[in-house]
Design an enzyme around this catalytic site. Structure first.
Site, mmCIF file in Angstrom:
data_model
loop_
_atom_site.group_PDB
_atom_site.id
_atom_site.type_symbol
_atom_site.label_atom_id
_atom_site.label_comp_id
_atom_site.label_asym_id
_atom_site.label_seq_id
_atom_site.Cartn_x
_atom_site.Cartn_y
_atom_site.Cartn_z
ATOM 1 N N ASN A 210 54.549 -47.752 -68.518
ATOM 2 C CA ASN A 210 53.732 -46.650 -69.050
ATOM 3 C C ASN A 210 54.037 -46.473 -70.529
ATOM 4 O O ASN A 210 54.832 -47.218 -71.104
ATOM 5 C CB ASN A 210 53.991 -45.363 -68.257
ATOM 6 C CG ASN A 210 55.457 -44.991 -68.303
ATOM 7 O OD1 ASN A 210 56.000 -44.693 -69.357
ATOM 8 N ND2 ASN A 210 56.107 -45.028 -67.151
ATOM 9 N N PRO A 313 62.054 -45.044 -55.173
ATOM 10 C CA PRO A 313 62.815 -43.821 -54.829
ATOM 11 C C PRO A 313 62.586 -42.744 -55.881
ATOM 12 O O PRO A 313 62.326 -43.065 -57.050
ATOM 13 C CB PRO A 313 64.277 -44.298 -54.853
ATOM 14 C CG PRO A 313 64.277 -45.573 -55.626
ATOM 15 C CD PRO A 313 62.917 -46.178 -55.509
ATOM 16 N N ASP A 314 62.642 -41.497 -55.469
ATOM 17 C CA ASP A 314 62.452 -40.392 -56.411
ATOM 18 C C ASP A 314 63.827 -39.889 -56.872
ATOM 19 O O ASP A 314 64.539 -39.215 -56.115
ATOM 20 C CB ASP A 314 61.649 -39.268 -55.739
ATOM 21 C CG ASP A 314 61.161 -38.276 -56.779
ATOM 22 O OD1 ASP A 314 62.011 -37.752 -57.540
ATOM 23 O OD2 ASP A 314 59.942 -38.035 -56.841
ATOM 24 N N ILE A 315 64.166 -40.225 -58.101
ATOM 25 C CA ILE A 315 65.510 -39.918 -58.612
ATOM 26 C C ILE A 315 65.723 -38.406 -58.686
ATOM 27 O O ILE A 315 66.760 -37.885 -58.288
ATOM 28 C CB ILE A 315 65.703 -40.551 -60.017
ATOM 29 C CG1 ILE A 315 65.405 -42.052 -59.959
ATOM 30 C CG2 ILE A 315 67.123 -40.322 -60.533
ATOM 31 C CD1 ILE A 315 65.283 -42.725 -61.330
ATOM 32 N N PHE A 338 60.931 -33.070 -65.648
ATOM 33 C CA PHE A 338 59.742 -32.909 -66.473
ATOM 34 C C PHE A 338 58.548 -33.181 -65.560
ATOM 35 O O PHE A 338 58.654 -33.961 -64.614
ATOM 36 C CB PHE A 338 59.736 -33.930 -67.622
ATOM 37 C CG PHE A 338 60.382 -33.421 -68.879
ATOM 38 C CD1 PHE A 338 61.756 -33.280 -68.966
ATOM 39 C CD2 PHE A 338 59.601 -33.100 -69.995
ATOM 40 C CE1 PHE A 338 62.357 -32.823 -70.120
ATOM 41 C CE2 PHE A 338 60.182 -32.636 -71.162
ATOM 42 C CZ PHE A 338 61.570 -32.499 -71.229
ATOM 43 N N LYS A 352 55.404 -29.602 -58.007
ATOM 44 C CA LYS A 352 56.444 -30.626 -58.185
ATOM 45 C C LYS A 352 57.832 -30.016 -58.114
ATOM 46 O O LYS A 352 58.749 -30.577 -57.521
ATOM 47 C CB LYS A 352 56.260 -31.311 -59.552
ATOM 48 C CG LYS A 352 55.924 -32.781 -59.433
ATOM 49 C CD LYS A 352 55.560 -33.412 -60.755
ATOM 50 C CE LYS A 352 54.371 -34.337 -60.525
ATOM 51 N NZ LYS A 352 53.822 -34.888 -61.749
ATOM 52 N N LYS A 356 60.229 -31.397 -55.292
ATOM 53 C CA LYS A 356 61.411 -32.185 -55.677
ATOM 54 C C LYS A 356 62.696 -31.358 -55.627
ATOM 55 O O LYS A 356 63.782 -31.909 -55.677
ATOM 56 C CB LYS A 356 61.203 -32.792 -57.063
ATOM 57 C CG LYS A 356 59.960 -33.706 -57.119
ATOM 58 C CD LYS A 356 59.982 -34.637 -58.290
ATOM 59 C CE LYS A 356 58.707 -35.458 -58.343
ATOM 60 N NZ LYS A 356 58.932 -36.796 -58.911
HETATM 61 O O1 PMT Z 1 58.934 -40.586 -73.948
HETATM 62 P P1 PMT Z 1 57.904 -39.850 -74.792
HETATM 63 O O2 PMT Z 1 56.915 -40.811 -75.414
HETATM 64 O O3 PMT Z 1 58.530 -38.928 -75.783
HETATM 65 O O4 PMT Z 1 57.046 -38.968 -73.795
HETATM 66 C C1 PMT Z 1 57.617 -37.875 -73.175
HETATM 67 C C2 PMT Z 1 57.173 -37.743 -71.683
HETATM 68 C C3 PMT Z 1 55.681 -37.475 -71.628
HETATM 69 C C4 PMT Z 1 57.477 -39.040 -70.924
HETATM 70 C C5 PMT Z 1 57.999 -36.550 -71.083
HETATM 71 O O5 PMT Z 1 57.698 -35.385 -71.799
HETATM 72 C C6 PMT Z 1 57.668 -36.361 -69.624
HETATM 73 O O6 PMT Z 1 56.740 -35.706 -69.239
HETATM 74 N N1 PMT Z 1 58.481 -36.999 -68.714
HETATM 75 C C7 PMT Z 1 58.255 -37.068 -67.284
HETATM 76 C C8 PMT Z 1 57.300 -38.172 -66.968
HETATM 77 C C9 PMT Z 1 57.003 -38.308 -65.504
HETATM 78 O O7 PMT Z 1 57.292 -39.329 -64.897
HETATM 79 O O8 PMT Z 1 56.505 -37.247 -64.962
HETATM 80 P P2 PMT Z 1 56.131 -37.098 -63.382
HETATM 81 O O9 PMT Z 1 55.369 -35.845 -63.294
HETATM 82 O O10 PMT Z 1 55.501 -38.361 -62.902
HETATM 83 O O11 PMT Z 1 57.529 -36.969 -62.674
HETATM 84 C C10 PMT Z 1 58.141 -35.708 -62.444
HETATM 85 C C11 PMT Z 1 59.642 -35.828 -62.547
HETATM 86 O O12 PMT Z 1 60.150 -36.703 -61.543
HETATM 87 C C12 PMT Z 1 60.167 -36.376 -63.872
HETATM 88 O O13 PMT Z 1 61.340 -35.651 -64.205
HETATM 89 C C13 PMT Z 1 60.498 -37.822 -63.555
HETATM 90 O O14 PMT Z 1 61.573 -38.308 -64.365
HETATM 91 C C14 PMT Z 1 60.920 -37.712 -62.098
HETATM 92 N N2 PMT Z 1 60.696 -38.917 -61.290
HETATM 93 C C15 PMT Z 1 59.443 -39.406 -61.095
HETATM 94 C C16 PMT Z 1 59.267 -40.499 -60.279
HETATM 95 C C17 PMT Z 1 60.390 -41.095 -59.656
HETATM 96 N N3 PMT Z 1 60.268 -42.155 -58.871
HETATM 97 N N4 PMT Z 1 61.613 -40.595 -59.874
HETATM 98 C C18 PMT Z 1 61.783 -39.509 -60.668
HETATM 99 O O15 PMT Z 1 62.908 -39.059 -60.859
#
Ligand code: PMT
Length: 420
Positions: A210, A313-315, A338, A352, A356
């Site tokens: 991404n 896996p979802d960390i 985030f 979320k 989570k």
């Molecule tokens: O890196 P930059 O270019 O500065 O951009 C910043 C950002 C947009 C990446 C950042 O601000 C942000 O939003 N990060 C989270 C991105 C994301 O994966 O969001 P999500 O809504 O898909 O996931 C929610 C949360 O679960 C996040 O904390 C993510 O790290 C976590 N996650 C998601 C999937 C997974 N398999 N394991 C996780 O831990």
């Protein structure tokens, strides 16, 4: 407001070849928004000219104790009184000796004696001079007096020798200065932070990923370090220089990121357990079900191709599930995620947070102008278990990170008070 805006830094220069680097330090300080006054010793002016210092600092150079520019004639007192910080760079062996003795025989040493605020010293000298017992004694004395040191670094010296004695790089001095001036609201805490994208390989040459640049996570790591935390930064492939002082864990895939994060979260031998986690990485939710050992070839016929994906896996969810574990000091750990959303950001972010199980979630609408992936700015709404905490306007990611770190510090303190 920018951190350095309105801050006044006195930069004292000793007589060493490292003074050429101090010119860059002055430039960086001003670029950051600080006001700079250069105070060279007579020896320093053998290496750089007063005119160069004046041109770069944008202010008259103060060099003589008995030729004051201030109306009351007390330059050494006024310079010290008005300075938020004094940086001495390069600090030569002679200057360190004079400082350790409390001498005040020129403007720089006199103002250092009158300075009640923080002093940061960047030594630079030949390695034998640095190792000399007299210099070691002087450094110890100055450290006991509360003076902070940065460097020297190891490397090739102007004298032709290799060893410890090079002045720290100007960016490091500026960053150390900033940490010296930042309230240590996370002192004694340890955080694991994730940043950047993950890469899920299809074959040896292709991957799914991404647009995450890692900037947001980098700023969070920097803000945590500035607030006094120890930081373990687990990150996917990014093109950013490591934040000074962070322990770096570069990874590729989501599963590698999970392993690295859990390694830190569960136990690092000899290290205190983490107090919290801030997961800003854009982790791939899915990976190719079958990573091919060889490059996938075109079949020849112009056919569509389908990829089978399997869930990663979802960390964040896993860490939240382990948040009941306490640190060695008996503190409750804090987990922050985030949420990158493109529609109904608040509602989806809230879901979320609950799904989570984390303590806080920083929601960003990554489809909004200036927000999210690759941008220098971000607009974040912070939600906690008890509902919305704060909604911040579009800000530089540095400032978003500072606010987030303040919220995390508050939560850690509350967790400590309630359950610790
Ligand atoms: O890196 P930059 O270019 O500065 O951009 C910043 C950002 C947009 C990446 C950042 O601000 C942000 O939003 N990060 C989270 C991105 C994301 O994966 O969001 P999500 O809504 O898909 O996931 C929610 C949360 O679960 C996040 O904390 C993510 O790290 C976590 N996650 C998601 C999937 C997974 N398999 N394991 C996780 O831990």
């Amino acid at each position: 407001m920018n951190f350095w805006t309105g801050k006044r830094i006195v930069i004292g220069l000793g007589g060493g070849i490292g003074a050429y680097k101090t010119l860059e330090l002055i430039r960086l300080c001003r670029l950051a928004g600080a006001t700079v006054v250069a105070v060279p010793t007579a020896a320093a002016l053998e290496f750089v000219t007063g005119l160069t210092l004046q041109a770069l600092s944008g202010a008259p150079v103060r060099e003589r104790l008995f030729a004051p520019l201030e109306p009351d004639g007390m330059d050494h007192i006024r310079l010290a009184r008005e300075a938020d910080l004094v940086i001495v760079a390069p600090a030569t062996a002679d200057l360190l000796a004079r400082m350790a003795q409390g001498m005040a025989d020129d403007l720089l040493t006199a103002l250092l004696l009158a300075q009640r605020g923080p002093v940061l010293v960047a030594p630079a000298m030949n390695p034998a001079m640095w190792e000399h017992p007299a210099t070691r004694r002087n450094v110890t004395t100055l450290q006991e007096d509360g003076i902070r040191f940065i460097g020297p670094q190891s490397g090739a010296m102007a004298c032709g020798e290799e060893g410890l004695g090079r002045m720290a790089e100007p960016v490091m001095i500026l960053e150390t200065a900033r940490r010296l001036l930042t309230p240590a609201i996370l002192a004694g805490r340890r955080l694991v932070i994730t940043a950047g994208p993950t890469r899920e390989e299809l074959d040896p040459v292709r991957f799914i990923s991404n647009h995450s640049s890692g900037k947001m996570g980098w700023e969070v790591a920097l803000a945590a370090l500035r607030a006094g935390a120890e930081v373990d930064l687990v990150h996917g492939p990014v093109a950013l220089a490591p934040p000074m002082g962070a322990r770096m864990f570069p990874v590729g895939s989501a599963r590698e990121m999970l392993d690295a994060v859990l390694g830190v979260w569960l136990k690092t031998p000899g290290e205190p357990l983490c107090d919290g986690a801030i997961l800003s990485a854009a982790v791939s939710d899915y990976r190719p079900a079958d990573r091919k050992r060889e490059k996938i070839k075109k079949s020849g016929a112009s056919e569509d191709m389908s990829l089978e994906l399997t869930e990663n896996p979802d960390i964040l969810a896993m860490l939240s599930a382990w948040s009941g574990l306490r640190t060695r000091e008996g503190r409750q750990r804090v987990v922050v995620g985030f949420a990158a959303e493109t529609e109904q950001a608040l509602a989806h972010g809230q879901q979320k947070l609950l799904r989570k199980g984390c303590d806080l979630i920083a929601i960003n609408d990554v489809s909004a102008p200036g927000c999210g992936f690759g941008a220098e700015t971000n607009a974040v709404t912070l939600i906690g278990r008890e509902g919305p905490e704060e909604s911040w306007p579009l800000l530089p990611k540095e400032q978003v990170a500072e606010r987030l770190i303040r919220a995390v510090a508050g939560l850690l303190d509350r967790a400590c008070a309630w359950r610790g």
